[in-house]
Write a protein that holds these residues in place. Structure first.
Motif, PDB file in Angstrom:
ATOM      1  N   CYS A 344       0.850  -1.307   0.088  1.00 16.12           N
ATOM      2  CA  CYS A 344      -0.048   0.082   0.139  1.00 16.12           C
ATOM      3  C   CYS A 344       0.859   1.086   0.131  1.00 16.12           C
ATOM      4  CB  CYS A 344      -0.700   0.075   1.210  1.00 16.12           C
ATOM      5  SG  CYS A 344      -1.801   1.336   1.326  1.00 16.12           S
ATOM      6  N   LEU A 345       1.798   1.338   0.861  1.00 21.33           N
ATOM      7  CA  LEU A 345       2.575   2.512   1.143  1.00 21.33           C
ATOM      8  C   LEU A 345       3.594   2.599  -0.226  1.00 21.33           C
ATOM      9  CD1 LEU A 345       3.441   2.422   4.873  1.00 21.33           C
ATOM     10  CD2 LEU A 345       1.826   3.844   3.595  1.00 21.33           C
ATOM     11  N   GLU A 346       4.193   1.457  -0.716  1.00 22.38           N
ATOM     12  CA  GLU A 346       4.989   1.438  -1.912  1.00 22.38           C
ATOM     13  C   GLU A 346       4.302   2.043  -3.203  1.00 22.38           C
ATOM     14  OE1 GLU A 346       6.246  -2.405  -2.251  1.00 22.38           O
ATOM     15  OE2 GLU A 346       7.487  -2.425  -0.595  1.00 22.38           O
ATOM     16  N   SER A 347       2.925   1.777  -2.948  1.00 25.52           N
ATOM     17  CA  SER A 347       2.027   2.190  -4.412  1.00 25.52           C
ATOM     18  C   SER A 347       1.823   3.705  -4.090  1.00 25.52           C
ATOM     19  CB  SER A 347       0.956   1.402  -3.907  1.00 25.52           C
ATOM     20  OG  SER A 347      -0.035   2.042  -5.117  1.00 25.52           O
ATOM     21  N   ALA A 348       2.000   4.161  -2.902  1.00 28.64           N
ATOM     22  CA  ALA A 348       1.867   5.819  -2.714  1.00 28.64           C
ATOM     23  C   ALA A 348       3.107   6.179  -3.348  1.00 28.64           C
ATOM     24  CB  ALA A 348       1.596   5.978  -1.561  1.00 28.64           C
ATOM     25  N   VAL A 349       4.201   5.629  -3.073  1.00 31.15           N
ATOM     26  CA  VAL A 349       5.406   6.260  -3.401  1.00 31.15           C
ATOM     27  C   VAL A 349       5.734   6.237  -4.691  1.00 31.15           C
ATOM     28  CG1 VAL A 349       8.292   5.907  -3.340  1.00 31.15           C
ATOM     29  CG2 VAL A 349       6.662   5.675  -0.921  1.00 31.15           C
ATOM     30  N   HIS A 350       5.404   5.034  -5.373  1.00 32.92           N
ATOM     31  CA  HIS A 350       5.638   4.920  -6.928  1.00 32.92           C
ATOM     32  C   HIS A 350       4.655   5.914  -7.807  1.00 32.92           C
ATOM     33  CE1 HIS A 350       8.366   1.956  -7.006  1.00 32.92           C
ATOM     34  NE2 HIS A 350       7.885   1.141  -6.090  1.00 32.92           N
ATOM     35  N   ARG A 351       3.428   6.378  -7.081  1.00 39.40           N
ATOM     36  CA  ARG A 351       2.652   7.080  -7.661  1.00 39.40           C
ATOM     37  C   ARG A 351       3.124   8.711  -7.279  1.00 39.40           C
ATOM     38  NH1 ARG A 351      -1.430   4.245  -5.042  1.00 39.40           N
ATOM     39  NH2 ARG A 351      -2.074   6.171  -3.918  1.00 39.40           N
ATOM     40  N   GLY A 352       4.248   8.667  -6.700  1.00 44.94           N
ATOM     41  CA  GLY A 352       4.598  10.347  -6.378  1.00 44.94           C
ATOM     42  C   GLY A 352       4.094  10.922  -5.225  1.00 44.94           C
ATOM     43  N   ARG A 353       3.410  10.063  -4.572  1.00 45.67           N
ATOM     44  CA  ARG A 353       2.774  10.714  -3.168  1.00 45.67           C
ATOM     45  C   ARG A 353       3.957  10.916  -2.250  1.00 45.67           C
ATOM     46  NH1 ARG A 353      -0.410  10.588  -6.908  1.00 45.67           N
ATOM     47  NH2 ARG A 353      -2.689  10.116  -6.542  1.00 45.67           N
ATOM     48  N   VAL A 354       3.505  11.499  -1.209  1.00 46.93           N
ATOM     49  CA  VAL A 354       4.697  11.934  -0.077  1.00 46.93           C
ATOM     50  C   VAL A 354       4.404  10.977   1.161  1.00 46.93           C
ATOM     51  CG1 VAL A 354       5.586  13.842   1.472  1.00 46.93           C
ATOM     52  CG2 VAL A 354       4.993  14.473  -0.863  1.00 46.93           C
ATOM     53  N   VAL A 355       5.536  10.166   1.439  1.00 46.73           N
ATOM     54  CA  VAL A 355       5.399   9.306   2.518  1.00 46.73           C
ATOM     55  C   VAL A 355       6.711   9.749   3.440  1.00 46.73           C
ATOM     56  CG1 VAL A 355       5.696   7.047   3.286  1.00 46.73           C
ATOM     57  CG2 VAL A 355       4.386   7.290   1.236  1.00 46.73           C
ATOM     58  N   SER A 356       6.495   9.977   4.399  1.00 47.11           N
ATOM     59  CA  SER A 356       7.568  10.576   5.405  1.00 47.11           C
ATOM     60  C   SER A 356       8.945   9.678   5.220  1.00 47.11           C
ATOM     61  CB  SER A 356       7.058  10.405   6.955  1.00 47.11           C
ATOM     62  OG  SER A 356       7.026   9.204   7.364  1.00 47.11           O
TER      63      SER A 356
END
Length: 1097
Positions: A344-356
């Motif tokens: 789930c979090l890797e998906s956010a990172v790969h979509r260019g979202r900001v993960v702390s």
């Protein structure tokens, strides 16, 4: 105890977090002693200031084990005695007293009031806890949930100290015993009776249950199904002990020495000691018992990420932000799994979202953990059990087992179960090592030296490190271990386009628009991950402008092109996949059978694809299509062939660097390599690779990109249903020749196709293997006569020409036909054009291609002529004089006498005649019959060695056509200058030349002069045949002198003065001059009179 059971489990697990100095109310152990489960003796009344150190049953042990300053603090005494070394024993009565005291602390109804007093400031700051109803234990539960936010030192110490007391004995966790009683007995994890387990063994009970939970998750044989309530209790205990490793009593005692060895300076709390021990798990000095305990805890983390305090804390806000725990379609148990969180979090990172950054750091630690130890993935343990036992046992540490399984998955060590393959693919996606090579410890250690030398210009951890390693695969900088680890990982990355982060970043928009993809961690049955790259590839290369077929859906779409950045990445992936057949999923899937059938012995880099290309006609339909598409793509962009590019680097840098730098799918680079294949910078590997690609191209004209694009319309119109390139070239060249001979108003073959057709014909003439029919016809002769001659540079063809008399009939016919074509079009004579390249530029730059040989012959004796070129010209003159059909100028000049004799020969010729039928056109047959009028016996000979030409020379004065006479005179002139071009005379006088003129170099008529002197010298006895032929030559030269045209004014005057009709000629000339004089006088008088009349006017 009943009241305790009614309190919520969360509280009861945490309710023992107490201060360093508990209030007087907590000193009464009466409740514990009255508890039937505790099995304690009747209680005794004790004062509020009661001390454990005052009890006689513990005084001796306390004095022996604990420092004196701790005796006045009951909690300090508890901590000292329960954390003692395993080999140290304490009295059973003391042990029992301690347990009763701790149980009293956890179950006293006044416990909550102490928490309110100690954590008063913290409760007021935490709004969630301030609103909890008092008297039911919910307050302490709330404090535990927010313990990461507690800043008050006293409150924090209160919780920490009391936690260590509770977790020293599972029976002190209120409710745990009731929920897990049956499972403890079933798993034989120990007795729940008082006294049978000391305080060190209590942690083993929970550890035993945790192992049982892991075995159940891995579906190991004989695993006991643990009840859901107990399962939740076990996971909750693990979660609540996640911040301080002291709370996991079994792990604490198992790793106490290892903690001192590896993590001495690491502060306890917030899971720091756990992480430190995890990082040193595979160190040689790590004890096996500690390693086992750490592995069990990691497996619990894999089942529920909240068992990792640091991960749950660091990613809490990101999990909420990206709704990683709010998927209604996913069961709650799955949401808690580490793999779900990572995806789930890797998906956010790969979509260019900001993960702390803190969360990403924690994710990387656990992704590395998954790659290091395969046993942390229950699916791998379950689905790959047979593969591990059969191929990978004993390789547990540092990710070696996982890479061994990858090697099995590649097919390098036998077959693999499909379920195991899917489990491996899922694990690679969860760990996502493509985004940072350091996640894969085995790869990192194996490739460290290569990265430091070949990829040092790339930032550490950058995804492009893997691409850099792939670019240096099979180069001198690559080491064997790194090569294996890299290919094992790339095999799985190649099967899911999302696992290449750079490709995903550049192409996710195009993939969503053109290939209907979903999120990074979502899949579709209609478009599985492996099919996405194929879709991108089709849109990158399969356009109508490039002459390729496209689907109807693509034709209807108005926006089917990839973005430039995405296309660059698709090309990069194609370059990588060309290094190894197994990196191309579609190719491996469709060609598995053919690889085993034809290419099982081809194990070197790049050999498997070459093998499939070599057996293209033998492959099954599906495999043939995918190999054909790949070969077609290589013809367009040969840089996909990374191994060939590495081998050809010197020649590219010297001759083709501009083409290589500027090439955008044009095929120019391969054409440049072919043209420079025989330069001195060309090495064997590059030459072999280029030649192999040329040999593959002849199997299908589509494999030659420039030829395909230039001639695709002409092929469809003039040569339909013809696939092989050689046949297409013959078809088109025949069409061009027929249109030329028939003086057609408009050529049927387009001009751009004719230009490229010429390039293809010249390339084919360079190597006999590029003309399959000729090669097959002469293979036996090559092995017999030219076995030591290397292919290329037309050397084998030249060898066959030199040994023409010894060839088999079939090969002889093919070589004769080839020579005939070359004499008509000398540009196709590769050896002549190569050897005389500079002389053609010097003497024949303005000559047409078909007149090059004639021009060279005229300049053969120039002082500026290169000796090697002169020798080659002589060879061609000899060839021309062996058969009139190989002298197109002579044949054309003498054809006027042919027509009336042509028909009888045409009637006699058969369609399958190897000598004449398919090889020689009608015009040649007609000329042969015309020659037979003057030389019937010589023309009838099948093996002609100059007899026809000899007959023409003898009958020179009888030849009526002036053009024919001129060509025969030229032949006589050439033979006078060089005896080698007169095959009849040379054959007759070979022995005499050897004996009489061996020291005389050929050329410039020197050997001919030597033979003439020998003929006039009566002391020398020449061979009768040689003597006869020499006398004939003298007569022919005298005949030639009579009929040869004057080449200049002085030559003309000489002929007139030596002519027997000299007086007649001079009389005619004088009469003509006199007539001209008289006409001038008359015309002059007339014009003068006319002018006078005009003046009179």
């Amino acid at each position: 105890m009943a009241d305790c059971i009614r309190v919520p489990l969360l509280l009861l697990l945490i309710c023992v977090f107490s201060s360093l100095r508990p209030g007087p109310a907590l000193g009464n152990p009466g409740a514990a002693e009255r508890n039937p489960i505790a099995g304690a003796s009747p209680p005794r009344k004790r004062s509020a200031g009661w001390k454990l150190a005052e009890e006689g049953v513990c005084r001796e042990d306390l004095t022996r084990l604990c420092p004196k300053h701790s005796w006045n603090n009951n909690l300090a005494v508890l901590e000292c005695l329960q954390d003692r070394k395993e080999e140290t024993e304490i009295a059973a009565e003391c042990n029992h007293l301690l347990w009763n005291y701790k149980l009293n602390l956890t179950t006293d109804p006044k416990f909550e009031s102490v928490a309110v007093e100690v954590c008063k400031t913290t409760i007021s700051e935490l709004k969630e806890c301030a609103t909890e109803e008092l008297g039911k234990g919910y307050l302490v539960s709330c404090l535990v949930d927010h313990r990461g936010n507690i800043s008050d030192y006293q409150c924090n110490q209160y919780i920490t100290k009391m936690t260590s007391i509770v977790f020293s004995d599972y029976r002190l966790i209120c409710g745990f015993m009731d929920k897990c009683r049956e499972d403890i007995n079933a798993l034989r994890c120990g007795s729940i009776s008082t006294g049978e387990k000391d305080i060190h063994s209590q942690g083993e009970v929970i550890a035993c249950l945790e192992k049982g939970l892991v075995r159940q998750a891995e579906e190991q044989p004989g695993a006991h199904p643990i009840k859901d309530d107990c399962k939740k209790s076990i996971m909750r205990v693990a979660e609540l002990s996640s911040d301080d490793f002291h709370l996991d009593r079994y792990l604490y005692f198992a790793c106490r020495e290892d903690r001192e060895r590896f993590c001495e300076k690491t502060l306890a709390g917030e899971g720091r000691v756990y992480k430190c021990l995890f990082n040193h798990k595979f160190e040689e000095a790590m004890t096996e018992r500690c390693r086992e305990a750490l592995t069990t805890r990691q497996k619990l983390i894999a089942q529920d990420y909240k068992v990792s305090y640091s991960l749950a804390k660091a990613c809490k806000s990101d999990l909420r932000k990206y709704r990683c725990s709010a998927d209604s379609n996913v069961p709650r148990a799955r949401e808690a799994r580490l793999s779900y969180l990572l995806l789930c979090l890797e998906s956010a990172v790969h979509r260019g979202r900001v993960v702390s950054g803190e969360c990403q750091g924690e994710m990387m630690d656990y992704r590395r953990m998954l790659m290091e130890d395969f046993s942390l993935s229950p699916e791998i343990v379950l689905q790959c059990r047979a593969e591990i036992e059969g191929h990978c046992s004993g390789l547990h540490r540092k990710g070696r087992t996982l890479h061994c399984l990858m090697r099995v998955g590649r097919g390098d060590m036998g077959s693999i179960d499909p379920n195991c393959q899917r489990a491996l693919q899922s694990l690679i996606q969860e760990a996502d090592p493509g985004s940072d090579y350091r996640i894969d410890r085995a790869l990192n250690e194996a490739c460290e030296s290569v990265i430091q030398t070949a990829c040092k210009h790339i930032r550490s951890g950058d995804p492009m490190i893997l691409s850099c390693l792939m670019e240096h695969l099979y180069t001198e900088k690559m080491v064997e271990d790194c090569e294996h680890r890299l290919l094992e990982l790339q095999y799985f990355i190649a099967r899911d386009w999302k696992l290449d982060p750079v490709l995903y970043k550049k192409c996710q928009g195009d993939a969503a628009r053109l290939c209907h993809t979903h999120g990074w961690n979502e899949t579709s049955e209609l478009m599985p991950p492996g099919a996405i790259f194929s879709c991108l590839y089709r849109h990158a290369y399969r356009s109508v402008d490039q002459g390729r077929r496209v689907s109807r859906s693509l034709k209807k779409s108005t926006n089917v092109d990839l973005s430039r950045d995405c296309k660059v990445e698709v090309q990069r992936i194609l370059h990588q996949r060309a290094l190894d057949v197994k990196l191309d999923p579609e190719l491996q899937r469709r060609c598995m059978t053919d690889l085993g059938k034809w290419c099982s012995e081809k194990t070197e880099a790049g050999q498997e694809l070459e093998c499939l290309q070599d057996h293209l006609e033998d492959l099954v339909s599906d495999c043939r299509d995918v190999v054909g598409n790949l070969t077609e793509l290589e013809s367009e962009d040969i840089q996909i062939e990374a191994l060939l590019m590495q081998a050809c680097e010197p020649i590219i840098q010297t001759y083709c660097h501009e083409v290589a730098d500027n090439q955008i799918n044009t095929g120019d680079l391969m054409e440049c390599l072919v043209q420079n294949k025989h330069q001195k910078e060309m090495n064997e590997k590059c030459s072999v690779g280029v030649t192999h690609f040329q040999l593959i191209q002849i199997k299908d004209f589509r494999f030659s990109y420039k030829f395909k694009t230039a001639c695709k319309e002409d092929v469809l119109k003039l040569c339909p249903n013809i696939k092989k390139k050689v046949d297409v070239v013959i078809c088109l060249s025949t069409t061009v020749r027929n249109d030329t001979l028939q003086d057609a108003k408009e050529q049927r073959v387009s001009i751009k196709c004719r230009k490229q057709l010429r390039v293809e014909e010249v390339e084919m003439s360079e190597d006999i293997r590029l003309e399959p029919e000729l090669y097959d016809s002469c293979k036996q002769d090559i092995n017999r006569l030219c076995q030591n001659v290397a292919f290329g540079n037309a050397q084998v063809i030249e060898c066959l020409k030199e040994n023409k008399r010894q060839l088999t009939q079939r090969c002889h016919q093919r070589i004769f036909k080839l020579q005939e074509v070359e004499m008509v079009d000398p540009e196709l004579d590769y050896q002549l054009m190569r050897v005389c390249k500079h002389m053609i530029r010097r003497f024949c730059s303005e000559s047409e291609g078909k007149n090059v040989l004639q021009c060279l012959k005229q300049n053969k004796n120039s002082e500026l002529m290169d000796p090697k070129c002169k020798q080659m010209i002589t060879k061609r003159q000899i060839t021309q004089n062996t058969d009139y059909r190989l002298n197109p100028v002579l044949r054309k000049a003498c054809k006027a006498d042919i027509p009336k004799f042509c028909q009888p020969i045409l009637n006699k010729a058969t369609a399958d005649s190897e000598l004449e039928g398919q090889v020689i056109s009608c015009l040649k047959l007609k000329y042969a019959d015309q020659i037979s009028r003057l030389c019937p016996e010589e023309a009838a000979a099948q093996e002609q060695t100059g007899q026809v030409e000899e007959c023409l020379k003898v009958n020179l004065l009888k030849v009526k056509q002036e053009g024919c006479k001129k060509e025969v005179l030229n032949m006589l002139k050439e033979s006078k200058a060089d005896i080698f071009v007169d095959p009849v005379l040379h054959t007759a006088c070979a022995l005499d030349i050897k004996h009489q003129c061996a020291a005389i170099p050929p050329g410039r008529g020197r050997q001919m002069s030597c033979l003439m002197e020998a003929l006039q010298d009566k002391r020398v006895r020449l061979q009768p045949e040689c003597k006869k032929r020499l006398q004939d030559r003298i007569d022919m030269w005298s005949y030639a002198a009579k009929v040869a045209p004057a080449e200049g004014f002085s030559d003309l005057a000489m002929q007139v003065m030596t002519s027997p009709s000299k007086n007649y000629i001079l009389t005619v000339i004088g009469t003509g001059v006199a007539l001209l004089f008289m006409m001038g006088l008359l015309c002059g008088r007339f014009t003068k009179r006319l002018t006078q009349e005009l003046k009179d006017r």
